[in-house]
Structure formats: C-alpha cells, structure tokens
Design a protein around this motif. Structure first.
Motif, PDB file in Angstrom:
ATOM      1  N   THR A 187      78.263  20.627  29.892  1.00 50.63           N
ATOM      2  CA  THR A 187      77.379  21.380  31.152  1.00 50.63           C
ATOM      3  C   THR A 187      75.654  21.590  30.644  1.00 50.63           C
ATOM      4  OG1 THR A 187      77.877  23.291  28.766  1.00 50.63           O
ATOM      5  CG2 THR A 187      79.559  23.420  31.234  1.00 50.63           C
ATOM      6  N   ALA A 188      75.690  20.172  30.550  1.00 49.48           N
ATOM      7  CA  ALA A 188      74.076  20.506  30.196  1.00 49.48           C
ATOM      8  C   ALA A 188      73.455  20.569  31.148  1.00 49.48           C
ATOM      9  CB  ALA A 188      73.793  18.695  29.748  1.00 49.48           C
ATOM     10  N   ALA A 189      74.046  19.743  32.604  1.00 47.73           N
ATOM     11  CA  ALA A 189      73.523  19.853  33.505  1.00 47.73           C
ATOM     12  C   ALA A 189      72.568  21.182  34.041  1.00 47.73           C
ATOM     13  CB  ALA A 189      74.374  18.964  34.627  1.00 47.73           C
ATOM     14  N   VAL A 190      73.808  22.254  33.409  1.00 44.36           N
ATOM     15  CA  VAL A 190      73.058  23.458  33.976  1.00 44.36           C
ATOM     16  C   VAL A 190      72.032  24.387  32.851  1.00 44.36           C
ATOM     17  CG1 VAL A 190      73.743  26.101  33.441  1.00 44.36           C
ATOM     18  CG2 VAL A 190      75.795  24.386  34.369  1.00 44.36           C
ATOM     19  N   GLY A 191      71.544  24.368  31.566  1.00 39.74           N
ATOM     20  CA  GLY A 191      71.230  24.281  31.189  1.00 39.74           C
ATOM     21  C   GLY A 191      69.079  23.371  31.692  1.00 39.74           C
ATOM     22  N   GLN A 192      69.650  22.668  32.310  1.00 43.54           N
ATOM     23  CA  GLN A 192      69.127  21.139  32.922  1.00 43.54           C
ATOM     24  C   GLN A 192      67.847  22.163  33.784  1.00 43.54           C
ATOM     25  OE1 GLN A 192      70.242  17.674  32.956  1.00 43.54           O
ATOM     26  NE2 GLN A 192      70.075  17.519  30.793  1.00 43.54           N
ATOM     27  N   TYR A 193      69.240  22.286  34.846  1.00 43.60           N
ATOM     28  CA  TYR A 193      68.873  22.823  36.526  1.00 43.60           C
ATOM     29  C   TYR A 193      67.182  23.979  36.120  1.00 43.60           C
ATOM     30  CZ  TYR A 193      68.864  24.806  41.115  1.00 43.60           C
ATOM     31  OH  TYR A 193      68.446  24.569  42.196  1.00 43.60           O
ATOM     32  N   ALA A 194      68.115  24.875  34.661  1.00 40.99           N
ATOM     33  CA  ALA A 194      68.358  26.463  34.605  1.00 40.99           C
ATOM     34  C   ALA A 194      66.117  25.967  34.095  1.00 40.99           C
ATOM     35  CB  ALA A 194      68.514  27.100  33.857  1.00 40.99           C
ATOM     36  N   ALA A 195      66.020  25.011  32.954  1.00 39.57           N
ATOM     37  CA  ALA A 195      64.993  24.743  33.070  1.00 39.57           C
ATOM     38  C   ALA A 195      63.828  24.278  34.010  1.00 39.57           C
ATOM     39  CB  ALA A 195      65.386  24.016  31.415  1.00 39.57           C
ATOM     40  N   ALA A 196      64.346  23.541  34.912  1.00 34.26           N
ATOM     41  CA  ALA A 196      63.791  22.510  36.014  1.00 34.26           C
ATOM     42  C   ALA A 196      63.179  23.881  37.453  1.00 34.26           C
ATOM     43  CB  ALA A 196      64.167  21.741  36.772  1.00 34.26           C
ATOM     44  N   HIS A 197      64.205  24.941  36.897  1.00 30.18           N
ATOM     45  CA  HIS A 197      63.312  26.232  38.024  1.00 30.18           C
ATOM     46  C   HIS A 197      63.507  27.325  37.621  1.00 30.18           C
ATOM     47  CE1 HIS A 197      65.659  22.363  40.216  1.00 30.18           C
ATOM     48  NE2 HIS A 197      65.278  22.824  41.123  1.00 30.18           N
ATOM     49  N   PRO A 198      62.757  27.711  36.510  1.00 26.94           N
ATOM     50  CA  PRO A 198      63.074  29.040  35.780  1.00 26.94           C
ATOM     51  C   PRO A 198      63.108  30.588  36.614  1.00 26.94           C
ATOM     52  CG  PRO A 198      60.903  27.654  36.122  1.00 26.94           C
ATOM     53  CD  PRO A 198      61.611  26.444  36.053  1.00 26.94           C
ATOM     54  N   ALA A 199      63.716  31.189  36.415  1.00 25.19           N
ATOM     55  CA  ALA A 199      63.313  32.401  37.082  1.00 25.19           C
ATOM     56  C   ALA A 199      61.582  34.062  37.320  1.00 25.19           C
ATOM     57  CB  ALA A 199      64.583  33.742  36.456  1.00 25.19           C
ATOM     58  N   ASP A 200      61.700  33.839  38.089  1.00 25.59           N
ATOM     59  CA  ASP A 200      60.497  34.263  38.299  1.00 25.59           C
ATOM     60  C   ASP A 200      61.410  36.444  38.231  1.00 25.59           C
ATOM     61  OD1 ASP A 200      59.044  36.628  39.286  1.00 25.59           O
ATOM     62  OD2 ASP A 200      57.423  34.758  39.983  1.00 25.59           O
ATOM     63  N   PRO A 201      61.093  36.777  37.956  1.00 23.43           N
ATOM     64  CA  PRO A 201      61.545  38.846  37.582  1.00 23.43           C
ATOM     65  C   PRO A 201      61.358  39.253  38.874  1.00 23.43           C
ATOM     66  CG  PRO A 201      59.253  38.026  35.908  1.00 23.43           C
ATOM     67  CD  PRO A 201      59.825  36.742  36.727  1.00 23.43           C
ATOM     68  N   ASN A 202      60.836  38.653  40.052  1.00 16.91           N
ATOM     69  CA  ASN A 202      60.973  38.980  41.054  1.00 16.91           C
ATOM     70  C   ASN A 202      61.281  38.000  42.286  1.00 16.91           C
ATOM     71  OD1 ASN A 202      58.941  40.673  42.957  1.00 16.91           O
ATOM     72  ND2 ASN A 202      57.768  39.232  44.032  1.00 16.91           N
ATOM     73  N   ASP A 203      61.821  37.482  41.871  1.00 21.07           N
ATOM     74  CA  ASP A 203      62.670  36.769  42.627  1.00 21.07           C
ATOM     75  C   ASP A 203      64.161  38.278  43.123  1.00 21.07           C
ATOM     76  OD1 ASP A 203      61.723  34.062  42.098  1.00 21.07           O
ATOM     77  OD2 ASP A 203      63.229  33.557  41.097  1.00 21.07           O
ATOM     78  N   CYS A 204      64.851  37.816  43.598  1.00 18.10           N
ATOM     79  CA  CYS A 204      66.150  38.388  44.107  1.00 18.10           C
ATOM     80  C   CYS A 204      67.051  37.735  43.231  1.00 18.10           C
ATOM     81  CB  CYS A 204      65.869  38.034  45.305  1.00 18.10           C
ATOM     82  SG  CYS A 204      67.914  39.143  46.655  1.00 18.10           S
ATOM     83  N   VAL A 205      68.205  39.000  43.188  1.00 18.65           N
ATOM     84  CA  VAL A 205      69.259  38.753  42.170  1.00 18.65           C
ATOM     85  C   VAL A 205      70.798  39.469  42.594  1.00 18.65           C
ATOM     86  CG1 VAL A 205      68.023  38.003  40.192  1.00 18.65           C
ATOM     87  CG2 VAL A 205      68.828  40.783  40.611  1.00 18.65           C
ATOM     88  N   THR A 206      70.500  40.422  43.801  1.00 24.40           N
ATOM     89  CA  THR A 206      71.034  41.238  44.114  1.00 24.40           C
ATOM     90  C   THR A 206      71.027  41.320  45.567  1.00 24.40           C
ATOM     91  OG1 THR A 206      71.006  43.588  43.391  1.00 24.40           O
ATOM     92  CG2 THR A 206      72.069  42.077  42.198  1.00 24.40           C
ATOM     93  N   ILE A 207      72.119  41.286  46.556  1.00 30.29           N
ATOM     94  CA  ILE A 207      71.867  42.580  48.080  1.00 30.29           C
ATOM     95  C   ILE A 207      73.007  43.146  47.925  1.00 30.29           C
ATOM     96  CG2 ILE A 207      71.672  42.294  50.549  1.00 30.29           C
ATOM     97  CD1 ILE A 207      70.657  38.892  49.794  1.00 30.29           C
ATOM     98  N   CYS A 208      72.961  44.391  47.368  1.00 36.77           N
ATOM     99  CA  CYS A 208      73.548  45.546  47.786  1.00 36.77           C
ATOM    100  C   CYS A 208      73.995  45.884  49.115  1.00 36.77           C
ATOM    101  CB  CYS A 208      73.979  46.552  46.676  1.00 36.77           C
ATOM    102  SG  CYS A 208      74.151  45.720  45.186  1.00 36.77           S
ATOM    103  N   TRP A 209      74.536  46.508  49.283  1.00 35.66           N
ATOM    104  CA  TRP A 209      75.005  47.200  51.111  1.00 35.66           C
ATOM    105  C   TRP A 209      75.547  49.184  51.004  1.00 35.66           C
ATOM    106  CZ3 TRP A 209      74.029  44.062  54.580  1.00 35.66           C
ATOM    107  CH2 TRP A 209      73.224  42.468  54.049  1.00 35.66           C
ATOM    108  N   THR A 210      74.396  49.402  51.648  1.00 41.29           N
ATOM    109  CA  THR A 210      74.532  50.748  50.727  1.00 41.29           C
ATOM    110  C   THR A 210      74.913  51.680  53.334  1.00 41.29           C
ATOM    111  OG1 THR A 210      73.160  52.925  51.855  1.00 41.29           O
ATOM    112  CG2 THR A 210      71.834  50.969  52.509  1.00 41.29           C
ATOM    113  N   SER A 211      75.663  51.867  53.556  1.00 42.41           N
ATOM    114  CA  SER A 211      75.936  52.401  54.570  1.00 42.41           C
ATOM    115  C   SER A 211      74.914  53.090  55.172  1.00 42.41           C
ATOM    116  CB  SER A 211      77.609  53.710  54.958  1.00 42.41           C
ATOM    117  OG  SER A 211      78.193  52.914  54.409  1.00 42.41           O
ATOM    118  N   GLY A 212      74.482  54.526  54.629  1.00 40.30           N
ATOM    119  CA  GLY A 212      73.843  55.134  55.236  1.00 40.30           C
ATOM    120  C   GLY A 212      73.707  55.790  55.908  1.00 40.30           C
TER     121      GLY A 212
END
Length: 571
Positions: A187-212
């Motif tokens: 799974t070394a490719a995972v670490g390499q991909y994550a290092a090459a594409h660092p997360a920005d804390p402003n990146d969207c991580v979830t889309i939940c749903w609200t009925s309202g």
C-alpha cells in the motif's frame, strides 16, 4: 465536485488567526493516534453483526484500523479515484463504515453517507446531486439485498463509475471489496499519493443530507475546519479522555452520529463501540459488557427506561457517567431522575447538520430543571461556559415578522448564529435561497426566548419548521405530501408527527379523499413502497377528513393538526 474548498479566504484568515480553526485534518488525527497507541483497542463492531450483515463482529486496534484504511484507500486509487471525488456510502454502524470514512479522507475523497433505510428514490436523487463517482454498500443489510438493489438502478446515476460491496454472492457489476482489500498487499502508493496531494483543512470531506421542510433534500458540505471545530463541543461537554468507551447507537450519517460520537473518538483516541440497528436489550447489554462510559439516546427512550425499572435493574450501568440527548425539549423529571436515581448526568444538546451548537452540561448547569429547559446564551457579561465553542459562537434572536433583534426576556425570536462551527452553505447553493441573513448569521428556523434572572439562558419555544423527527431521523413532510398527493384517491393531504414513547415521533398522514374514493393505511403504504422510499418515512397512522384546517390565506394549520392527533394518540 464543484467548489471543493468551502469557506472564503477572508473567513479562513480570520478564524485561523483567532485560533478557532487549526491545521488539523481527519487523517492527521488518525495517524497521531496510530503513532501514540498502535496496539490499543480502537473500534468494536455491533454485537449482532452476524445477523445484520452476515459476518462476525471484529475488534480492531489502532494499528489494525490503519492497515485496513490503507488497503481500502489502495483499492479506491486502483479504481481511478482522485482527490475531490465523491464516495457514496450506505453501510450500518460497523467497523467497515469507520474504515470507509478514514480511507476516503486519507486520499482526499468526499464521503456522502446514506442511511441504510434509503432506497432508490432517495439514493438516485442524492447521489446525482453530489455527483458521486463511487458507491460502497453491503451485499445485504438485515433482510435487504442492498447490492442487488443498487445494481438495478445504478444506470440512473450518470456520474457513478463503480459500485463496491462487502460480503459474498454479489450481483454482476458490483465489485467485491473484501476480496480486493485482502489482495491489496503493498500500500505504499497510498502514502505517496497522500504526500503528493496534501489535504487542505478547507477541503470538503462530507456531504450530509438534511430534509429541512422542503420536498427536495439539501446537501450540507463540511470541511476539516468546521467539523473539527464543532467536535470540541462533544469532546468537552462529556469531558472525554482516552480511557473513555463510547457506545454509538446513532447512524453515522449526520450531525448526531458523526459529531456526537465518531469525531470525538478520533480526537481523543478512546474506544468506539458500534451499535446497529437500535435494539434495547442489546444496547443495555453492551453498556455492561464493554464498560461504556458515555453514550447518546433520544429523550423518549430515556424517559421510558426510567419508567421500566425492571429493565434498568437487570442492566449493569455502573461504568456509565453521562448520556447525551436532545433534538427535542427534555423533560425535567427525566433529567432529574437519571441524576438522582443513577448518578448519571444528562447533557442537553441542540444541533443540526448546518451547525447549531447549543449545549447544557451538568458541570455548567448542575440543576436538572434548568439543564432540561435552558441553553446558555453566549456572550452575556458575567457568565462563562466550559466548552471553547461557547466563546467562538455568536447568537442573536430576531423577530421573524419584523426582522428586529430581540433583547427582552420572554419575547419569541428566531435563533441565528455565526462562528467557526457553522457550515459554508448548501450544495449547489446558487440554486437555493441563502440560509444566512444580511449579517452572515445562519437562520435556524427555530424559535427561542431569553430566560434566566440575568438573561443568561435561551429557552426553546417551538420548531418553526414542520420537520418530523422519528428515532433521530428527519422526515420532510413536504416530500411525503408530494408523493401521497399522486395517489388517485387523494384530493388533499398534510403530513404531521405525533408523539411516541420510544421513537419520539411517528408519521401521520391526514388525507381528504376524492369524491367517491376510499383509502386505508395499508393501501397508502403499499403505494408509497412502490415509490421505493425509505421505510422509516412510511406513515403509521392515517386520518381521513372532509377538509384540512387552513388560515385565511390558505396555509394548512399544522400545529392544530398535531395537537389534535397528539390528544387522540395519548388518550
């Protein structure tokens, strides 16, 4: 996924400068726990997992959890997933759901979670709106063949590239994720991909749903910044630490499950015990067997347990310190009963996917009567509250008719709030009315009054919206009304909730039949089942009337309907 970074640069600059937002990310928190306590227990499956999905319960250490996270991330990368892609997930509360979230975040994917009750009607609409490229489910969940169902309608989701499922005997076109992850050796490719594409804390991580209260569901995107800000409330109110054991009965699909249990667990590095579907004997047994120290439960269930003394007498609750509850007003006798009879403090939460973050805990408000009725009114001089979120969040009340700010006690006003826990706006928000007012405050649609001798509290008055909350699941009456109105025997319809001792509310359809037509509950339910909607939305009561009560401008008087039906069902 358009607009992957959620908050504007000026907000990021302000909130980070104030120390409200940090550079923490979900994957960084996981890696820190793995490095700190690799061989300590991290997550535990539901005790009834074999019945639920056909596999035996598992218990994973942090190191084992990290390994499984890497393997699923490697599978997703191998299928062409890239940072910013959307992974739809429909799984019960199991270890596999935890791994799905963590694997997605490791490589920068966005998770859009669906309750297991959702069917074609909901999933096609929501996966389409989120532009989901991947969908992960299980071969079966309970008696339903979920993978088979998804295979039948996947063509209706144009963005969907791959469907994956846990389990065996999967239909053609559904990838066997268990086989694929077992074969994911290096799974070394995972670490390499994550290092090459660092997360920005402003990146969207979830889309939940609200009925309202709308017939069309709304997506609520959230990023690392606002999720990890709001989770401080659910860490600090119960005073969580690494030796705690959290028992999670709420589906990890929205604010209650994700922020109430999952993120606090990730933040402090304690043990997360999963529970699904809700079963009272199993739930009580898990408290004793796992030595749970903290859990969450609907108010109606807590009231019922106090009345059923024989159930509590047979359960071992000696490890339990506090219970979180909320979403509807708490009854003072219930809060007092748990505190005085069992020494367990009830924390009163008021939250939503969009970011309401009011809470009253036993440390700040030891009096159970006040804790049941009131929430802190942040910012009142002379009063401080334990959670840092109370210092970050600005609240105000606004007269819904005049728009004037409410500052006098006892005057109803819509709660509006602003701060680092509030979401950035709805998915495809350009198509919707803004949920924010002219000052940037979130319009919550919930009515409160100022209370307390110094105006230090807010007291909930009513839900301005017509939402029905059944067992913690939100049901939009407008959506059901639109479906029911299509029945050939229906001339007019209103959907309201009525009280239930266990679930909080159940659904009642009030129908005006067409001339010469007849309709009963079983026929209505069959009609709705043919629309392939989630089972928890199905009405459990049908009332036939000659006309619906309306005000002079034609609006249905739903409060009047609710009050009448509540009286009938409680007599």
């Amino acid at each position: 996924m358009p607009g992957r970074k959620l908050h504007p640069p000026e907000r990021v600059a302000e909130y980070t400068a104030r120390g409200w937002w940090s550079q923490d990310t979900m994957d960084a928190l996981l890696r820190a726990q793995v490095a700190r306590q690799p061989d300590r227990l991290a997550v535990v499956d539901p005790a009834n997992k074999a019945t639920l999905v056909g596999t035996e319960p598992r218990r994973l250490t942090w190191r084992e959890l990290d390994t499984e996270t890497d393997r699923l991330a490697a599978v997703l990368l191998g299928l062409g997933a890239e940072q910013g892609d959307v992974l739809a997930v429909q799984l019960p509360n199991t270890v596999e759901l935890v791994v799905a979230y963590l694997a997605a975040w490791r490589i920068g994917l966005i998770v859009t979670p669906f309750p297991v009750q959702f069917r074609e009607h909901e999933i096609v609409a929501m996966a389409g709106l989120a532009e989901a490229g991947f969908l992960l489910t299980a071969g079966r969940i309970g008696e339903r063949a979920h993978a088979q169902e998804v295979a039948g309608y996947r063509a209706a989701i144009p963005s969907l590239r791959h469907v994956l499922a846990h389990g065996t005997d999967l239909p053609a076109g559904v990838l066997p994720v268990d086989t694929l992850t077992a074969a994911a050796g290096d799974t070394a490719a995972v670490g390499q991909y994550a290092a090459a594409h660092p997360a920005d804390p402003n990146d969207c991580v979830t889309i939940c749903w609200t009925s309202g209260t709308e017939s069309t569901p709304k997506g609520v995107p959230r990023c690392h910044y606002d999720w990890l800000a709001i989770c401080w409330a659910t860490v600090e109110a119960p005073r969580l630490a690494e030796d705690d054991v959290l028992l999670n009965p709420f589906p990890m699909v929205n604010m209650a499950g994700i922020n109430g249990m999952f993120l606090p667990w990730l933040r402090v590095g304690c043990v997360l015990v999963q529970h699904h579907p809700f079963d009272l004997p199993t739930f009580l047994a898990q408290i004793g067997a796992e030595r749970a120290t903290y859990t969450v439960a609907p108010p109606a269930l807590l009231t019922l347990l106090l009345q059923r003394t024989e159930l509590l007498a047979a359960a071992d609750l000696t490890s339990l310190r506090q219970i979180g509850s909320g979403s509807v007003p708490l009854q003072p006798p219930m809060v007092r009963g748990w505190q005085e009879r069992h020494g367990i403090g009830i924390i009163n939460f008021f939250g939503s996917n969009e970011g309401i973050s009011l809470l009253t805990d036993p440390h700040d408000v030891p009096d159970p009567e006040q804790r049941a009725r009131f929430f802190p009114r942040y910012g009142v001089p002379g009063y401080t509250w334990s959670s840092r979120v109370t210092e970050w969040t600005s609240v105000r009340l606004v007269d819904p008719a005049t728009g004037a700010e409410v500052t006098a006690p006892g005057v109803p006003g819509e709660l509006r709030l602003k701060g680092p826990t509030v979401f950035a706006g709805y998915l495809h928000g350009e198509r919707l009315a803004s949920p924010f007012d002219e000052q940037g405050y979130l319009r919550t649609g919930d009515v409160f009054v100022i209370a307390g001798e110094d105006g230090q509290f807010l007291e909930y008055v009513d839900r301005a919206k017509d939402l029905v909350i059944r067992g913690g699941m939100n049901i939009a009456p407008a959506e059901l009304e639109g479906l029911i109105a299509a029945h050939p025997a229906v001339a007019d319809v209103a959907v309201v909730g009525y009280p239930d001792d266990v679930l909080g509310e159940r659904v009642c359809a009030v129908v005006v039949p067409r001339d010469g037509q007849e309709l009963d509950l079983s026929a209505l339910v069959r009609f709705l089942q043919e629309q392939r909607i989630a089972s928890y939305k199905l009405p459990e009561r049908l009332q036939l009337r000659e006309a619906l009560p309306r005000n002079p401008v034609g609006k249905i008087l739903k409060r009047e309907l609710r009050d009448e039906i509540a009286k009938e069902t409680t007599q």
